[in-house]
Motif scaffolding. Structure first.
Motif, PDB file in Angstrom:
ATOM      1  N   ILE A  60      -6.009  -9.614  -6.403  1.00  0.00           N
ATOM      2  CA  ILE A  60      -4.781  -9.172  -7.053  1.00  0.00           C
ATOM      3  C   ILE A  60      -5.082  -7.823  -7.695  1.00  0.00           C
ATOM      4  CG2 ILE A  60      -3.018  -9.690  -8.756  1.00  0.00           C
ATOM      5  CD1 ILE A  60      -3.705 -12.602  -8.388  1.00  0.00           C
ATOM      6  N   MET A  61      -4.357  -6.792  -7.256  1.00  0.00           N
ATOM      7  CA  MET A  61      -4.659  -5.422  -7.641  1.00  0.00           C
ATOM      8  C   MET A  61      -3.443  -4.775  -8.282  1.00  0.00           C
ATOM      9  SD  MET A  61      -6.613  -4.290  -4.116  1.00  0.00           S
ATOM     10  CE  MET A  61      -5.089  -4.397  -3.187  1.00  0.00           C
ATOM     11  N   GLU A  62      -3.698  -3.706  -9.020  1.00  0.00           N
ATOM     12  CA  GLU A  62      -2.574  -2.933  -9.543  1.00  0.00           C
ATOM     13  C   GLU A  62      -1.782  -2.368  -8.366  1.00  0.00           C
ATOM     14  OE1 GLU A  62      -3.272   0.794 -11.483  1.00  0.00           O
ATOM     15  OE2 GLU A  62      -5.230   1.032 -10.538  1.00  0.00           O
ATOM     16  N   PHE A  63      -0.469  -2.303  -8.528  1.00  0.00           N
ATOM     17  CA  PHE A  63       0.401  -1.790  -7.489  1.00  0.00           C
ATOM     18  C   PHE A  63       0.514  -0.274  -7.619  1.00  0.00           C
ATOM     19  CE2 PHE A  63       4.846  -0.645  -6.249  1.00  0.00           C
ATOM     20  CZ  PHE A  63       4.663  -0.783  -4.883  1.00  0.00           C
ATOM     21  N   ILE A  64       0.175   0.436  -6.548  1.00  0.00           N
ATOM     22  CA  ILE A  64       0.260   1.905  -6.513  1.00  0.00           C
ATOM     23  C   ILE A  64       1.494   2.269  -5.690  1.00  0.00           C
ATOM     24  CG2 ILE A  64      -0.970   4.036  -6.020  1.00  0.00           C
ATOM     25  CD1 ILE A  64      -2.435   2.290  -8.003  1.00  0.00           C
ATOM     26  N   PRO A  65       2.560   2.776  -6.329  1.00  0.00           N
ATOM     27  CA  PRO A  65       3.886   2.812  -5.685  1.00  0.00           C
ATOM     28  C   PRO A  65       4.085   3.825  -4.575  1.00  0.00           C
ATOM     29  CG  PRO A  65       3.978   3.785  -7.877  1.00  0.00           C
ATOM     30  CD  PRO A  65       2.617   3.192  -7.736  1.00  0.00           C
ATOM     31  N   ASN A  66       3.328   4.917  -4.551  1.00  0.00           N
ATOM     32  CA  ASN A  66       3.652   5.985  -3.599  1.00  0.00           C
ATOM     33  C   ASN A  66       2.924   5.879  -2.261  1.00  0.00           C
ATOM     34  OD1 ASN A  66       5.758   7.703  -4.265  1.00  0.00           O
ATOM     35  ND2 ASN A  66       4.566   8.745  -5.838  1.00  0.00           N
ATOM     36  N   GLY A  67       2.214   4.775  -2.047  1.00  0.00           N
ATOM     37  CA  GLY A  67       1.595   4.565  -0.743  1.00  0.00           C
ATOM     38  C   GLY A  67       0.349   5.410  -0.535  1.00  0.00           C
ATOM     39  N   SER A  68      -0.064   5.500   0.723  1.00  0.00           N
ATOM     40  CA  SER A  68      -1.346   6.113   1.054  1.00  0.00           C
ATOM     41  C   SER A  68      -1.230   7.621   1.281  1.00  0.00           C
ATOM     42  CB  SER A  68      -1.936   5.465   2.310  1.00  0.00           C
ATOM     43  OG  SER A  68      -1.193   5.832   3.451  1.00  0.00           O
TER      44      SER A  68
ATOM     45  N   ALA B 281      -0.103  -5.986  -6.332  1.00  0.00           N
ATOM     46  CA  ALA B 281      -0.371  -6.028  -4.881  1.00  0.00           C
ATOM     47  C   ALA B 281      -1.349  -7.168  -4.608  1.00  0.00           C
ATOM     48  CB  ALA B 281      -0.939  -4.706  -4.400  1.00  0.00           C
ATOM     49  N   PHE B 282      -1.048  -7.964  -3.590  1.00  0.00           N
ATOM     50  CA  PHE B 282      -1.900  -9.077  -3.198  1.00  0.00           C
ATOM     51  C   PHE B 282      -2.595  -8.731  -1.881  1.00  0.00           C
ATOM     52  CE2 PHE B 282       1.609 -10.934  -5.612  1.00  0.00           C
ATOM     53  CZ  PHE B 282       0.938 -11.704  -6.547  1.00  0.00           C
ATOM     54  N   LYS B 283      -3.901  -8.637  -1.899  1.00  0.00           N
ATOM     55  CA  LYS B 283      -4.665  -8.365  -0.683  1.00  0.00           C
ATOM     56  C   LYS B 283      -5.178  -9.691  -0.147  1.00  0.00           C
ATOM     57  CE  LYS B 283      -8.447  -5.499   1.127  1.00  0.00           C
ATOM     58  NZ  LYS B 283      -9.433  -4.445   0.804  1.00  0.00           N
ATOM     59  N   ILE B 284      -4.574 -10.159   0.949  1.00  0.00           N
ATOM     60  CA  ILE B 284      -4.892 -11.458   1.538  1.00  0.00           C
ATOM     61  C   ILE B 284      -5.896 -11.250   2.665  1.00  0.00           C
ATOM     62  CG2 ILE B 284      -3.936 -13.591   2.484  1.00  0.00           C
ATOM     63  CD1 ILE B 284      -2.721 -12.768  -0.208  1.00  0.00           C
TER      64      ILE B 284
ATOM     65  N   GLY C 233      -4.614  -4.681   8.239  1.00  0.00           N
ATOM     66  CA  GLY C 233      -5.775  -4.140   8.945  1.00  0.00           C
ATOM     67  C   GLY C 233      -6.658  -5.265   9.408  1.00  0.00           C
ATOM     68  N   SER C 234      -7.899  -4.922   9.775  1.00  0.00           N
ATOM     69  CA  SER C 234      -8.819  -5.942  10.283  1.00  0.00           C
ATOM     70  C   SER C 234      -9.161  -6.966   9.208  1.00  0.00           C
ATOM     71  CB  SER C 234     -10.093  -5.272  10.798  1.00  0.00           C
ATOM     72  OG  SER C 234     -10.695  -4.516   9.766  1.00  0.00           O
ATOM     73  N   PHE C 235      -9.055  -6.562   7.906  1.00  0.00           N
ATOM     74  CA  PHE C 235      -9.390  -7.469   6.806  1.00  0.00           C
ATOM     75  C   PHE C 235      -8.316  -8.522   6.596  1.00  0.00           C
ATOM     76  CE2 PHE C 235      -6.887  -4.054   5.041  1.00  0.00           C
ATOM     77  CZ  PHE C 235      -5.957  -4.724   4.275  1.00  0.00           C
ATOM     78  N   GLY C 236      -7.048  -8.193   6.870  1.00  0.00           N
ATOM     79  CA  GLY C 236      -5.925  -9.075   6.580  1.00  0.00           C
ATOM     80  C   GLY C 236      -4.686  -8.264   6.273  1.00  0.00           C
ATOM     81  N   SER C 237      -3.950  -8.639   5.208  1.00  0.00           N
ATOM     82  CA  SER C 237      -2.695  -7.970   4.883  1.00  0.00           C
ATOM     83  C   SER C 237      -2.576  -7.771   3.376  1.00  0.00           C
ATOM     84  CB  SER C 237      -1.508  -8.804   5.375  1.00  0.00           C
ATOM     85  OG  SER C 237      -1.586  -9.018   6.770  1.00  0.00           O
ATOM     86  N   VAL C 238      -1.749  -6.768   2.991  1.00  0.00           N
ATOM     87  CA  VAL C 238      -1.471  -6.506   1.584  1.00  0.00           C
ATOM     88  C   VAL C 238       0.031  -6.653   1.360  1.00  0.00           C
ATOM     89  CG1 VAL C 238      -1.591  -4.829  -0.294  1.00  0.00           C
ATOM     90  CG2 VAL C 238      -3.413  -4.916   1.411  1.00  0.00           C
ATOM     91  N   PHE C 239       0.394  -7.449   0.355  1.00  0.00           N
ATOM     92  CA  PHE C 239       1.795  -7.696   0.037  1.00  0.00           C
ATOM     93  C   PHE C 239       2.101  -7.234  -1.383  1.00  0.00           C
ATOM     94  CE2 PHE C 239       0.942 -10.671   3.424  1.00  0.00           C
ATOM     95  CZ  PHE C 239       2.123 -10.711   4.145  1.00  0.00           C
ATOM     96  N   LYS C 240       3.296  -6.727  -1.563  1.00  0.00           N
ATOM     97  CA  LYS C 240       3.814  -6.432  -2.889  1.00  0.00           C
ATOM     98  C   LYS C 240       4.439  -7.693  -3.451  1.00  0.00           C
ATOM     99  CE  LYS C 240       7.403  -3.576  -5.076  1.00  0.00           C
ATOM    100  NZ  LYS C 240       8.457  -2.556  -4.812  1.00  0.00           N
ATOM    101  N   GLY C 241       4.296  -7.910  -4.768  1.00  0.00           N
ATOM    102  CA  GLY C 241       4.889  -9.098  -5.368  1.00  0.00           C
ATOM    103  C   GLY C 241       5.220  -8.884  -6.826  1.00  0.00           C
ATOM    104  N   ARG C 242       6.241  -9.592  -7.293  1.00  0.00           N
ATOM    105  CA  ARG C 242       6.638  -9.541  -8.698  1.00  0.00           C
ATOM    106  C   ARG C 242       6.373 -10.898  -9.321  1.00  0.00           C
ATOM    107  NH1 ARG C 242      10.179  -6.302 -11.625  1.00  0.00           N
ATOM    108  NH2 ARG C 242      10.891  -5.287  -9.686  1.00  0.00           N
TER     109      ARG C 242
END
Length: 636
Positions: A419-427, A373-376, A356-365
């Motif tokens: 760095i946020m908890e990963f919510i698996p089922n999306g929006s 989830a990494f919100k960059i 989005g306008s803020f940047g990007s969110v990536f999943k990571g292990r």
């Protein structure tokens, strides 16, 4: 019937003046400029003529001006540009002529501009592309000329762009690929030339692309294939050549999307010749790649790997994550920037969850197996830097099962990440509008109770109340158990020192914004209540507040309100009514009617008339109990 000159004698406290579809003719009286407290004017669908009065510049509180569907002529007056709070300007389907005023670029609060169906004949002014906050632009069916500017990249928030049926020439600028929020694009019926830019493949939110009836040449970019949101493509009546891609969205397209491009080839269903020659060319190119280019690339990778390893220790101490509450999740106390790179496979697109306008969110292990989830954040503006700080401050000390947890943060001069908890089922947005998912009635009700509980907590459960300010389905995430979690507090506001309201200049998302927030910048907990009401309607109707059907004064609220008494089945999502049990359907409609009545109360135009979130939680739980007792248990 005409608008009388005495219209200027109406009460100074009048805030809205809406006279749509009433057959009003004649001019708009200049005396309308006396109504200085108006924030909404709508005269859509009448037969008003003459020019727009210059006295309109006196209406400094005006946010919404709808004069669409009349017979207004003359120029678009520069005085409109003096209304700095103007957010929505509807002048479509009139007889306006001349140039687009360059001063439109000064309307920094503008979110929607609709000038389609007029006789405008100028170039699009260079200053126009400076509207960084605009969400929707419709300039279709005019006589606009000139080229599309590379400055289009400035419109980072743009969702819909319609420039169809004009005389725009030149090429499509590759900078259009910077518009990460863009969903609908129509450049049809112009005289555009050159190739379709590969950068369109960067538009991950793109749903509709219409480039038909131009003079475009070259090949269709394969970069469009991975766009999972893309549902409609029309490239017909151009001079395109080469193979029609077969992956992704192209699997579902028909020959109509590509007809009258005489040099295209591909599968028989596309009604074009097969691509035998092209296949041989590709085989030869592949042989050249393997024999000559690949060894050079491998050598370069080895050299770069050595450089990266050399820099790793030096950068490791600079990009570190500050510990907040890692022990409860079994996470390491410190995580380096390079560990984030490893966790996301160097921010590989396959791990991209959204942008989005803020940047990007990536999943990571992480190395210990924990998925996060990494919100960059993008840091090309002061606003993004502030958004990062606000979200850190907001969620540092709050804990609730229906809020997304921020585990930690990473901050340096050139890199900032949550760095946020990963919510698996999306929006929630994905679950509402994807053809692959469907929420039943009780699931939707439970989700709305979850959201209401989160808002009740931040409004009434903290010593310093927090207002989210940007509540919408894309900011609501669902876990494995379909429990909702509210996220994205980037423009949240604290109501500190016992205040019940505050002021802001932050522009929220179109369709979900309360009138007092959008027009005056007033923020209170009732702003979130309004947004919640809109979402509550959206969840049970499966209609976005920005649907194309909502024009000429009609919006999501009025559509539902007008249908409540006589045609509720026309507004309720049809997926909820697919059952052979007539009694079950009747109970669904009865419960939905109660829910929508609550929703309309939540999004009343005046904040004083809205209930608070504690009352909403109680009401929704009562509705749920009644539904289970009278309907759900009997059926299952």
């Amino acid at each position: 019937m005409k608008l009388p000159n005495s219209i200027g004698n109406l009460s100074d406290s009048l805030q809205m003046l809406m006279i749509d579809l009433c057959g009003i003719n004649g001019n708009i009286p200049s005396e309308i400029g006396y109504l200085s407290n108006l924030f909404k004017i709508s005269f859509a669908g009448n037969v008003l003529n003459g020019s727009i009065p210059t006295t309109i510049s006196n209406l400094q509180a005006l946010q919404h001006l709808n004069l669409a569907g009349n017979e207004l002529d003359g120029f678009i007056v520069d005085e409109l540009c003096d209304i700095r709070r103007l957010a929505y300007l509807y002048l479509s389907r009139n007889k306006l002529s001349g140039a687009m005023p360059p001063c439109l670029g000064n309307l920094i609060s503008l979110q929607g501009l609709y000038l389609g169906g007029n006789k405008l004949s100028s170039e699009i002014p260079s200053s126009f592309w400076n509207l960084t906050g605009v969400l929707e632009v419709n300039l279709s069916s005019n006589m606009l000329v000139g080229n599309l500017s590379f400055k289009i990249r400035n419109m980072k928030a743009l969702i819909r762009l319609d420039l169809s049926r004009n005389n725009i020439s030149g090429t499509i600028p590759s900078t259009i690929g910077s518009l990460q929020n863009l969903q609908n694009v129509s450049l049809a019926n112009n005289i555009l030339q050159g190739t379709i830019p590969e950068s369109l493949g960067n538009l991950l939110s793109l749903v509709k692309l219409d480039l038909s009836q131009n003079n475009l040449s070259g090949e269709i970019p394969k970069s469009l294939e991975p766009l999972t949101s893309l549902k409609y493509v029309n490239l017909s009546y151009n001079r395109l050549q080469g193979e029609i891609p077969s992956g992704g969205v192209f699997n579902d397209l028909t020959a109509e999307s590509f007809m009258m491009n005489k040099a295209l080839c591909g599968e028989p269903k596309m009604q074009v010749p097969p691509c035998r020659k092209e296949q041989r060319k590709r085989s030869k190119a592949k042989w050249i790649l393997l024999k000559y280019i690949l060894p050079l690339v491998l050598s370069a990778i080895l050299v770069l790997s050595g450089i990266v390893l050399f820099q790793r220790k030096r950068m490791n101490s600079r990009h570190t994550i500050m510990k907040q509450d890692l022990s409860t999740l079994g996470m390491p106390r410190r995580i380096s920037y390079f560990e984030i790179l490893d966790a996301t496979n160097r921010f590989d697109e396959s791990n991209l969850l959204g942008s989005g306008s803020f940047g990007s969110v990536f999943k990571g292990r992480l190395s210990n197996g924990i998925i996060v989830a990494f919100k960059i954040f993008n840091f090309d503006s002061e606003a993004m830097s502030k958004s990062f700080e606000v979200e850190c401050d907001t969620l540092r000390n709050v804990r609730h099962r229906n809020l997304v947890k921020i585990i930690s943060s990473c901050s340096s001069d050139d890199f900032k990440c949550l760095i946020m908890e990963f919510i698996p089922n999306g929006s929630l947005e994905k679950w509402l509008y994807s053809h692959n998912y469907c929420l039943d009635f009780l699931q939707r009700l439970n989700i709305m109770i979850n959201i209401a509980s989160a808002l009740e907590y931040i409004h009434h459960g903290l010593s310093t109340p927090i207002v989210h300010c940007d509540l919408k389905p894309s900011n609501i995430l669902l876990d494995d158990d379909m429990v909702a979690h509210v996220s994205d507090f980037g423009i949240a506001k604290f109501l500190d020192e016992g205040k019940s309201k505050t002021l802001t200049e932050t522009i929220p998302t179109i369709g979900y914004v309360a009138p007092e927030y959008g027009s005056l910048g007033i923020v209170s907990t009732k702003v979130d209540v309004y947004s919640f009401g809109i979402i509550l309607i959206e969840v049970f109707t499966r209609k976005r507040p920005t649907e194309d059907m909502f024009v000429g004064g009609l919006d999501l609220k009025s559509w539902v309100s007008e249908s409540m008494s006589h045609s509720l089945t026309q507004v309720i999502d049809s997926n909820l009514l697919q059952d052979d049990d007539e009694q079950y359907i009747a109970n669904i409609l009865t419960t939905a009617s109660t829910i929508l009545e609550l929703a309309l109360n939540c999004c009343a135009n005046f904040s004083q008339r809205r209930c608070n979130m504690s009352e909403v939680v109680v009401s929704l739980n009562k509705i749920k109990d009644m539904f289970i007792q009278t309907c759900y248990l009997k059926k299952y």
